[in-house]
Design a protein around this motif. Structure first.
Motif, PDB file in Angstrom:
ATOM      1  N   ASN A 186     -37.869  10.633  24.187  1.00  0.00           N
ATOM      2  CA  ASN A 186     -39.180  10.103  24.601  1.00  0.00           C
ATOM      3  C   ASN A 186     -39.042   9.439  25.975  1.00  0.00           C
ATOM      4  N   PRO A 187     -38.894  10.246  27.032  1.00  0.00           N
ATOM      5  CA  PRO A 187     -38.556   9.706  28.351  1.00  0.00           C
ATOM      6  C   PRO A 187     -39.545   8.698  28.929  1.00  0.00           C
ATOM      7  N   GLN A 188     -40.794   8.718  28.496  1.00  0.00           N
ATOM      8  CA  GLN A 188     -41.752   7.670  28.890  1.00  0.00           C
ATOM      9  C   GLN A 188     -42.251   6.892  27.677  1.00  0.00           C
ATOM     10  N   HIS A 189     -42.281   7.527  26.525  1.00  0.00           N
ATOM     11  CA  HIS A 189     -42.805   6.889  25.318  1.00  0.00           C
ATOM     12  C   HIS A 189     -41.696   6.073  24.663  1.00  0.00           C
ATOM     13  N   ASN A 190     -41.248   5.041  25.359  1.00  0.00           N
ATOM     14  CA  ASN A 190     -40.240   4.148  24.792  1.00  0.00           C
ATOM     15  C   ASN A 190     -40.641   2.722  25.118  1.00  0.00           C
ATOM     16  N   PRO A 191     -40.281   1.779  24.264  1.00  0.00           N
ATOM     17  CA  PRO A 191     -40.813   0.412  24.429  1.00  0.00           C
ATOM     18  C   PRO A 191     -40.392  -0.278  25.713  1.00  0.00           C
ATOM     19  N   THR A 192     -39.344   0.216  26.391  1.00  0.00           N
ATOM     20  CA  THR A 192     -38.909  -0.460  27.605  1.00  0.00           C
ATOM     21  C   THR A 192     -39.824  -0.178  28.781  1.00  0.00           C
ATOM     22  N   GLY A 193     -40.656   0.871  28.710  1.00  0.00           N
ATOM     23  CA  GLY A 193     -41.499   1.240  29.836  1.00  0.00           C
ATOM     24  C   GLY A 193     -40.734   1.895  30.971  1.00  0.00           C
ATOM     25  N   THR A 194     -39.471   2.267  30.701  1.00  0.00           N
ATOM     26  CA  THR A 194     -38.624   2.885  31.715  1.00  0.00           C
ATOM     27  C   THR A 194     -38.791   4.395  31.696  1.00  0.00           C
ATOM     28  N   ASP A 195     -38.881   4.992  32.866  1.00  0.00           N
ATOM     29  CA  ASP A 195     -38.914   6.449  32.991  1.00  0.00           C
ATOM     30  C   ASP A 195     -37.474   6.937  33.103  1.00  0.00           C
ATOM     31  N   TRP A 196     -37.036   7.741  32.137  1.00  0.00           N
ATOM     32  CA  TRP A 196     -35.662   8.228  32.168  1.00  0.00           C
ATOM     33  C   TRP A 196     -35.440   9.126  33.384  1.00  0.00           C
ATOM     34  N   ALA A 197     -34.302   8.993  34.009  1.00  0.00           N
ATOM     35  CA  ALA A 197     -33.974   9.796  35.180  1.00  0.00           C
ATOM     36  C   ALA A 197     -33.873  11.272  34.808  1.00  0.00           C
ATOM     37  N   ALA A 198     -34.325  12.132  35.710  1.00  0.00           N
ATOM     38  CA  ALA A 198     -34.358  13.567  35.425  1.00  0.00           C
ATOM     39  C   ALA A 198     -32.967  14.124  35.159  1.00  0.00           C
ATOM     40  N   ASP A 199     -31.940  13.641  35.884  1.00  0.00           N
ATOM     41  CA  ASP A 199     -30.607  14.185  35.663  1.00  0.00           C
ATOM     42  C   ASP A 199     -30.070  13.807  34.287  1.00  0.00           C
ATOM     43  N   ARG A 200     -30.453  12.639  33.796  1.00  0.00           N
ATOM     44  CA  ARG A 200     -30.008  12.264  32.444  1.00  0.00           C
ATOM     45  C   ARG A 200     -30.728  13.089  31.385  1.00  0.00           C
ATOM     46  N   VAL A 201     -32.020  13.299  31.577  1.00  0.00           N
ATOM     47  CA  VAL A 201     -32.759  14.135  30.628  1.00  0.00           C
ATOM     48  C   VAL A 201     -32.184  15.547  30.622  1.00  0.00           C
ATOM     49  N   ARG A 202     -31.882  16.069  31.791  1.00  0.00           N
ATOM     50  CA  ARG A 202     -31.312  17.417  31.861  1.00  0.00           C
ATOM     51  C   ARG A 202     -29.940  17.464  31.181  1.00  0.00           C
ATOM     52  N   GLY A 203     -29.131  16.436  31.383  1.00  0.00           N
ATOM     53  CA  GLY A 203     -27.825  16.405  30.739  1.00  0.00           C
ATOM     54  C   GLY A 203     -27.927  16.348  29.232  1.00  0.00           C
ATOM     55  N   ILE A 204     -28.868  15.550  28.717  1.00  0.00           N
ATOM     56  CA  ILE A 204     -29.043  15.425  27.269  1.00  0.00           C
ATOM     57  C   ILE A 204     -29.563  16.732  26.674  1.00  0.00           C
ATOM     58  N   ILE A 205     -30.556  17.329  27.331  1.00  0.00           N
ATOM     59  CA  ILE A 205     -31.097  18.584  26.830  1.00  0.00           C
ATOM     60  C   ILE A 205     -30.040  19.681  26.907  1.00  0.00           C
ATOM     61  N   GLY A 206     -29.272  19.696  27.998  1.00  0.00           N
ATOM     62  CA  GLY A 206     -28.201  20.677  28.102  1.00  0.00           C
ATOM     63  C   GLY A 206     -27.191  20.544  26.976  1.00  0.00           C
ATOM     64  N   ALA A 207     -26.869  19.298  26.598  1.00  0.00           N
ATOM     65  CA  ALA A 207     -25.945  19.081  25.488  1.00  0.00           C
ATOM     66  C   ALA A 207     -26.541  19.587  24.179  1.00  0.00           C
ATOM     67  N   ALA A 208     -27.838  19.357  23.982  1.00  0.00           N
ATOM     68  CA  ALA A 208     -28.487  19.836  22.758  1.00  0.00           C
ATOM     69  C   ALA A 208     -28.485  21.358  22.696  1.00  0.00           C
ATOM     70  N   VAL A 209     -28.763  22.008  23.832  1.00  0.00           N
ATOM     71  CA  VAL A 209     -28.746  23.465  23.866  1.00  0.00           C
ATOM     72  C   VAL A 209     -27.344  23.984  23.559  1.00  0.00           C
ATOM     73  N   ALA A 210     -26.324  23.344  24.142  1.00  0.00           N
ATOM     74  CA  ALA A 210     -24.949  23.783  23.906  1.00  0.00           C
ATOM     75  C   ALA A 210     -24.546  23.626  22.441  1.00  0.00           C
ATOM     76  N   HIS A 211     -25.075  22.613  21.775  1.00  0.00           N
ATOM     77  CA  HIS A 211     -24.761  22.381  20.361  1.00  0.00           C
ATOM     78  C   HIS A 211     -25.711  23.129  19.427  1.00  0.00           C
ATOM     79  N   ARG A 212     -26.679  23.850  20.005  1.00  0.00           N
ATOM     80  CA  ARG A 212     -27.705  24.544  19.231  1.00  0.00           C
ATOM     81  C   ARG A 212     -28.456  23.571  18.320  1.00  0.00           C
ATOM     82  N   SER A 213     -28.745  22.399  18.851  1.00  0.00           N
ATOM     83  CA  SER A 213     -29.503  21.386  18.127  1.00  0.00           C
ATOM     84  C   SER A 213     -30.987  21.553  18.419  1.00  0.00           C
ATOM     85  N   ALA A 214     -31.812  21.289  17.418  1.00  0.00           N
ATOM     86  CA  ALA A 214     -33.253  21.287  17.619  1.00  0.00           C
ATOM     87  C   ALA A 214     -33.643  20.102  18.501  1.00  0.00           C
ATOM     88  N   VAL A 215     -34.750  20.240  19.220  1.00  0.00           N
ATOM     89  CA  VAL A 215     -35.196  19.191  20.146  1.00  0.00           C
ATOM     90  C   VAL A 215     -36.661  18.878  19.875  1.00  0.00           C
TER      91      VAL A 215
END
Length: 425
Positions: A186-215
């Motif tokens: 939830n890159p914006q829908h989080n209680p901190t009000g912080t926008d997650w950095a695009a490179d971190r989101v890409r890294g996390i999604i890339g890890a999920a794809v590599a593990h064949r995890s649902a997102v």
């Protein structure tokens, strides 16, 4: 707050909502619910976009009062949403691409639950326990997924990294979760009000794809951000990272948050066409399509220039209010800069509970004191700590959050009450 009584009363029936308990306690000690300043959920009850309300009154075709034979929502709204999601997430049109869009007709929480059910129907080994990885601080994903049988594990939004997720921590959790994992972002829908950095989101999604995890992407507040600061586009990143063998994925986006009509329960579901078909079958097990007059009004509203104008003004108002409330927390209640986190996204401002009010690492005692003073803030996180935290996780002090969508004079009154009650730093 005047509308509270109108939406609270359950008669003699039980009401397990935590905020309802706080309000009942306030009344039991002589308070009047109409006078309570409610700042917990992102709700005003009275600030629906005027043009949207007018559209509902004037532009609903008569056929919208009946059933729809499409399990994907009112066709008129679905077509509008397909273009709207493509435009606002900078995606190619859905025709001939690996995604499509359906209407979320009874709230995105229900859609998340349906997605969790769908994943459980996939073949798995008898001893496999489905695991969901959720961000902390976060929202009530436990309430959605734990009843389905998911084991929840949290990954931290680290204060020493600007409330950003740690890609290595998520990778480690995915390593231990097995092939049945569900990763929630939830890159914006989080209680901190912080926008997650695009490179971190890409890294996390890339890890999920590599593990064949649902997102599951929870984009409830994607449209609510500081003017001129476009949010990280997790849906587009997902579309760029996915492969033909990727596990199922779903992006939910409510329209209630951006137009102050939460009770309509309308949003967009973006996923692969086969996933949307499976979700529609699950939804039809419990209901037909619903809220069709509301869907018809939303279809007309989204195509109007007034919808974009309202959203732009809302962003400006939230940005101004965040700064104003943060300034008063510093100036009038003595909170140091590091204790207040205005954020740039969502509709909340989060601040640290003074240490003298923290009991057992929780904000609960402070919230009770605030309610006694006539103010009901929200918990700083709705994500409990499921199991032992990851080794790198650092649990911050307790926090509460304030909804900044209330009128300025209401927020000023709330801060005045906290000041008079000695609930500052």
């Amino acid at each position: 707050m005047e509308p509270t009584r109108s939406v609270l009363d359950s008669g003699g029936l039980p009401n397990d909502h935590e905020d309802a308990h706080h309000i009942r306690r306030y009344e039991a000690h002589g308070g009047d619910a109409r006078d309570l300043v409610y700042l917990s959920l992102g709700e005003t009850w009275t600030a629906v976009a005027p043009g949207l309300a007018a559209t509902l009154a004037d532009q609903v075709p008569v056929h919208a009062h009946g059933y729809t034979l499409s399990p994907y929502g009112l066709p008129a709204l679905r077509e509008v949403l397909r273009a709207y999601i493509a435009r606002t997430h900078d995606l190619p049109p859905s025709g001939g691409t690996p995604y499509d869009v359906a209407v979320s007709q009874s709230g995105t929480r229900a859609a998340m639950s349906d997605f969790g059910r769908l994943l459980l129907r996939a073949p798995r080994t008898a001893d496999a326990t489905p695991t969901a990885l959720v961000p902390t601080p976060g929202w009530d994903y436990r309430g959605v997924l734990a009843p389905l049988g998911y084991r929840l594990r949290s990954y931290s939004l680290c204060p020493d990294q600007g409330w950003q997720p740690d890609v290595e921590e998520v990778e480690t959790l995915l390593d231990g979760a097995g092939r049945d994992a569900l990763l929630v972002l939830n890159p914006q829908h989080n209680p901190t009000g912080t926008d997650w950095a695009a490179d971190r989101v890409r890294g996390i999604i890339g890890a999920a794809v590599a593990h064949r995890s649902a997102v599951l992407i929870d984009d409830a507040y994607y449209a609510i951000h500081h003017p001129g600061e476009p949010p990280t586009n997790a849906l587009r990143i997902l579309m760029e990272e996915m492969t033909p063998t990727s596990a199922p994925w779903l992006a939910t986006r409510t329209l209630g948050k951006q137009f102050h009509c939460n009770g309509w329960g309308i949003g967009a579901l973006t996923a692969a066409p086969a996933t949307l078909a499976d979700l529609a079958r699950i939804a039809q097990e419990r209901s037909y399509g619903c809220a069709l007059p509301l869907q018809a009004a939303m279809a007309a509203w989204l195509e109007s220039d007034a919808a974009d104008t309202f959203l732009h003004q809302l962003r400006e108002a939230y940005a101004t209010t965040r700064g104003r409330v943060a300034d008063r927390l510093h100036r009038d209640l003595g909170f140091p800069p590091q204790a207040v986190h205005p954020g740039t996204c969502s509709a909340y401002l989060r601040f640290q509970v003074p240490d003298r009010f923290v009991r057992d690492g929780s904000e609960a005692h402070y919230r009770r004191l605030c309610v006694a003073a006539g103010v009901l803030p929200g918990a700083g996180s709705m994500t409990a700590s499921p199991g032992a935290p990851a080794p790198r996780a650092r649990r911050p002090s307790a926090y509460v959050r304030l909804f900044v969508g209330q009128p300025g004079h209401v927020l000023d009154e709330a801060l005045d009450r906290l000041t008079r009650a000695g609930l500052g730093w």
